[in-house]
Design an enzyme around this catalytic site. Structure first.
Site, short mmCIF file in Angstrom:
data_model
loop_
_atom_site.label_atom_id
_atom_site.label_comp_id
_atom_site.label_asym_id
_atom_site.label_seq_id
_atom_site.Cartn_x
_atom_site.Cartn_y
_atom_site.Cartn_z
N PHE A 258 4.25 -7.94 -9.61
CA PHE A 258 5.55 -8.52 -9.27
C PHE A 258 6.07 -9.26 -10.50
O PHE A 258 5.30 -9.65 -11.39
CB PHE A 258 5.40 -9.49 -8.09
CG PHE A 258 5.18 -8.81 -6.76
CD1 PHE A 258 6.20 -8.74 -5.82
CD2 PHE A 258 3.96 -8.23 -6.45
CE1 PHE A 258 6.00 -8.11 -4.60
CE2 PHE A 258 3.75 -7.60 -5.24
CZ PHE A 258 4.77 -7.54 -4.31
N THR B 292 3.99 1.61 -1.04
CA THR B 292 4.62 1.72 -2.36
C THR B 292 3.62 2.23 -3.39
O THR B 292 3.94 3.09 -4.22
CB THR B 292 5.18 0.35 -2.80
OG1 THR B 292 6.07 -0.13 -1.78
CG2 THR B 292 5.93 0.46 -4.11
N PHE C 139 -3.10 -2.26 6.73
CA PHE C 139 -3.62 -3.60 6.47
C PHE C 139 -4.79 -3.55 5.47
O PHE C 139 -4.85 -2.68 4.61
CB PHE C 139 -3.99 -4.31 7.77
CG PHE C 139 -2.78 -4.63 8.62
CD1 PHE C 139 -1.74 -5.41 8.10
CD2 PHE C 139 -2.66 -4.16 9.91
CE1 PHE C 139 -0.62 -5.71 8.87
CE2 PHE C 139 -1.54 -4.46 10.68
CZ PHE C 139 -0.53 -5.23 10.17
N ALA D 93 -3.10 -0.74 12.32
CA ALA D 93 -4.53 -0.85 12.04
C ALA D 93 -5.15 -2.09 12.67
O ALA D 93 -6.37 -2.15 12.81
CB ALA D 93 -4.78 -0.86 10.54
N TRP E 110 7.02 -0.14 -8.33
CA TRP E 110 8.33 -0.51 -7.78
C TRP E 110 9.39 -0.41 -8.87
O TRP E 110 10.48 0.13 -8.64
CB TRP E 110 8.30 -1.93 -7.21
CG TRP E 110 9.54 -2.29 -6.43
CD1 TRP E 110 9.71 -2.22 -5.08
CD2 TRP E 110 10.79 -2.76 -6.96
NE1 TRP E 110 10.98 -2.61 -4.73
CE2 TRP E 110 11.67 -2.95 -5.88
CE3 TRP E 110 11.24 -3.04 -8.26
CZ2 TRP E 110 12.97 -3.40 -6.03
CZ3 TRP E 110 12.55 -3.49 -8.41
CH2 TRP E 110 13.40 -3.67 -7.31
N ARG F 282 2.02 7.24 7.31
CA ARG F 282 2.36 7.03 8.71
C ARG F 282 3.86 6.84 8.88
O ARG F 282 4.58 6.49 7.95
CB ARG F 282 1.66 5.77 9.23
CG ARG F 282 0.16 5.88 9.35
CD ARG F 282 -0.47 4.54 9.70
NE ARG F 282 -0.25 3.56 8.65
CZ ARG F 282 -0.36 2.25 8.79
NH1 ARG F 282 -0.64 1.75 9.98
NH2 ARG F 282 -0.17 1.45 7.77
N LYS G 112 8.38 -7.29 8.95
CA LYS G 112 8.05 -6.60 7.71
C LYS G 112 9.17 -5.69 7.19
O LYS G 112 9.16 -5.28 6.04
CB LYS G 112 6.78 -5.77 7.88
CG LYS G 112 5.52 -6.61 8.02
CD LYS G 112 4.28 -5.75 8.02
CE LYS G 112 4.04 -5.14 6.65
NZ LYS G 112 2.77 -4.38 6.59
N LYS H 159 0.82 -1.21 0.00
CA LYS H 159 0.00 0.00 0.00
C LYS H 159 0.85 1.26 0.00
O LYS H 159 0.55 2.23 -0.69
CB LYS H 159 -0.92 0.02 1.22
CG LYS H 159 -2.10 -0.90 1.17
CD LYS H 159 -3.03 -0.66 2.34
CE LYS H 159 -2.30 -0.59 3.66
NZ LYS H 159 -1.55 -1.81 3.97
#
Length: 555
Positions: free
Chosen positions: A380, A71, A300, A272, A408, A92, A103, A69
């Site tokens: 991806f 990215t 999330f 979250a 990305w 955030r 993560k 999210k």
């Protein structure tokens, strides 16, 4: 190239030039080195903010690694800027718990990052430390008041729910005993630690409108009861002034930059799954004041961060978002279709199709808020054209816009189609935001509304402890507060093992925490913990610093 190699190759602009591009006099900012700054609260103009277009980026139920999210939010803001829309991304702040846990960092990745990545992921401008200190100051004042013979409110230690906090995943601190060591060391009692991101101070900072509102909210923190059942708040301990003083800089949002040299605001960091999961109202309004488009994200899946963004943050601050981006990945859809985590990079159309109901449920949930969604496939390298086409066909069948976003790999250039979809949705004015529930509804009715409408539960069950908490909430006259449900992010249900789109399940509320200062109640479901633990091989094992001060291993 790795995220860090890409970030290292970027020529960062001095933060004063970013402030100027943002529309603030560089003389008005408070610089933290060359590439970070604090923004003055006086730079917020509510009239201007209401003319901006607020875009929320959410996601389907995630895999353990997340679906990107942040990215996507950064890439979308770059794409909108490329299309001539003055755009700011508002995010955030990362917590050290996930940074050193499972993560990793939370600054995006590849050619869709906010910079300077190492600083943001570590201590940044000290906001988390200030929140931690303000929270623990109140904890110290509480225990001091219990101990005092001359300045005691006669607090009953058994009723105190205010724990301490630390910005680290440390399961050994979930339950502790303080006050050991004799009469001079305090009164022994059971307590514990939450992670700083779950602190009510964090929630308060992220919902406060200004310093006055901040101080009032801090004073309203519920502490516990006296022996004769009188409720005690932080203002009764005269703690709110000192706590607000510790937060005098933390309340100011932080200005940094994207990898393409556009403004980015990063402020506040509640999770979250155990808190409201959105950045501060102040940061959002700051971005909206100085931008045509403001892109923000909520933690999330849509069932967690987005629901709280709409029902708590938007209601509290009077915000009206214009569109929702629902981030989806092929790997997550296969995961929800029953594919093993280790096989998600392998083509598997059948598992993908079985996982589509999870995506469909989140789309249905977006519609419940009157919002128009755009699906963004975060592509991806392992995704096949056939797999992507399956998702596209679902979107086409429902008349929903969809774009493959290669943010990305390509940055803003990889989000142009997505950005154009967002512009079209905003200009069509088809979104008509409405909250899911009225705050004046009963507490159990609010919880049931979220559980049945958003999660898909059959009904809600309550433990004896939760029922006692409901009675306490009524006695304190707090029934009109919204609810911020703590729930696993791994499933739409409160059982992390129920993937896809579970049905006919029961949500169990085991207790309800009271956060009067923040302005909401926290029903805690399942086995969710407000102090996470580290995995067997935490990300910290790969983080290092060289003799010349270069940090490696952050991602």
């Amino acid at each position: 190239m790795t995220d860090q190699q890409i970030a290292k190759d970027v020529s960062l602009k001095h933060i004063s030039s970013i402030a100027e591009k943002f529309g603030i006099d560089p003389q008005e900012i408070e610089m933290y080195g060359k590439y970070k700054a604090k923004l003055p609260l006086k730079a917020i103009d509510r009239t201007k903010a209401e003319k901006s277009n607020l875009i929320l980026v959410s996601a389907i139920s995630p895999t353990p690694a997340g679906e990107g999210k942040t990215t996507m939010s950064i890439g979308l803001s770059e794409g909108l800027n490329r299309l001539g829309k003055k755009t700011t991304v508002v995010l955030r702040e990362p917590s050290l718990g996930p940074v050193f846990g499972i993560k990793g960092g939370a600054t995006g990745g590849g050619y869709s990052q906010v910079l300077p990545m190492e600083d943001i992921n570590l201590h940044f401008t000290g906001d988390f430390a200030a929140i931690e200190k303000a929270h623990n100051l109140l904890a110290a004042i509480i225990d001091n008041n219990i101990q005092s013979k001359t300045n005691s409110l006669l607090l009953d230690p058994r009723t105190i729910g205010w724990k301490r906090v630390m910005d680290m995943n440390d399961r050994s601190l979930r339950h502790v005993i303080v006050g050991l060591g004799g009469t001079s060391s305090g009164v022994p009692r059971e307590t514990g630690f939450d992670i700083t991101a779950a602190s009510e101070i964090m929630a308060i900072l992220c919902l406060a409108k200004n310093l006055t509102d901040l101080k009032e909210r801090l004073g309203n923190i519920f502490v516990g009861y006296t022996y004769d059942k009188k409720p005690i708040y932080a203002k009764d301990l005269k703690a709110e002034g000192a706590m607000a003083a510790l937060l005098k800089d933390a309340i100011k949002p932080n200005l940094v930059q994207t990898i393409e040299g556009n403004p980015a605001i990063i402020h506040g960091g509640p999770f979250a799954n155990i808190a409201q999961g959105t950045n501060s109202v102040i940061a959002t309004l700051m971005g909206m004041t100085h931008s045509n488009y403001t892109v923000t994200e909520a933690g999330f899946g849509f069932d967690l961060g987005a629901e709280k963004f709409f029902d708590i943050k938007c209601q509290s601050a009077g915000l009206k978002p214009k569109a929702v981006v629902l981030t989806a990945t092929i790997r997550a859809l296969k995961y929800h279709g029953g594919a093993d985590l280790k096989s998600l990079t392998e083509p598997n159309v059948e598992a993908l199709k079985k996982g589509l109901p999870n995506l469909e449920k989140h789309l249905e949930n977006i519609a419940k808020f009157g919002m128009v969604p755009v699906i963004a496939i975060n592509r991806f390298v392992s995704d096949t054209d056939e797999e992507i086409q399956v998702v596209k066909e679902l979107a086409y069948s429902k008349g929903i816009r969809i774009a493959v976003a290669e943010v990305w790999a390509k940055g803003g250039a990889g989000a142009l189609e997505l950005a154009q979809h967002i512009i079209d949705v905003v200009e069509s004015q088809k979104s008509n935001f409405k909250p899911l529930y009225d705050w004046e509804m009963g507490v159990q009715e609010k919880i049931a509304t979220i559980a049945t409408e958003i999660y898909g539960a059959e009904y809600v069950d309550y433990t004896a402890k939760a029922k006692a908490d409901l009675r306490k909430i009524t006695d304190l006259g707090l029934d009109a507060l919204p609810v911020c449900i703590a729930k696993t992010q791994k499933s739409l249900s409160d059982n992390p093992n129920l993937l896809g789109r579970p049905k006919d399940f029961i949500i169990t509320v085991r207790e309800i925490e009271i956060a009067v200062g923040a302005g909401f109640l926290i029903p805690i479901t399942g086995d969710i913990m407000r102090m996470p633990g580290l995995p067997a091989h935490p990300s910290s094992e790969g983080i290092d610093i060289s003799d010349d001060g270069e940090i490696t291993g952050l991602f």
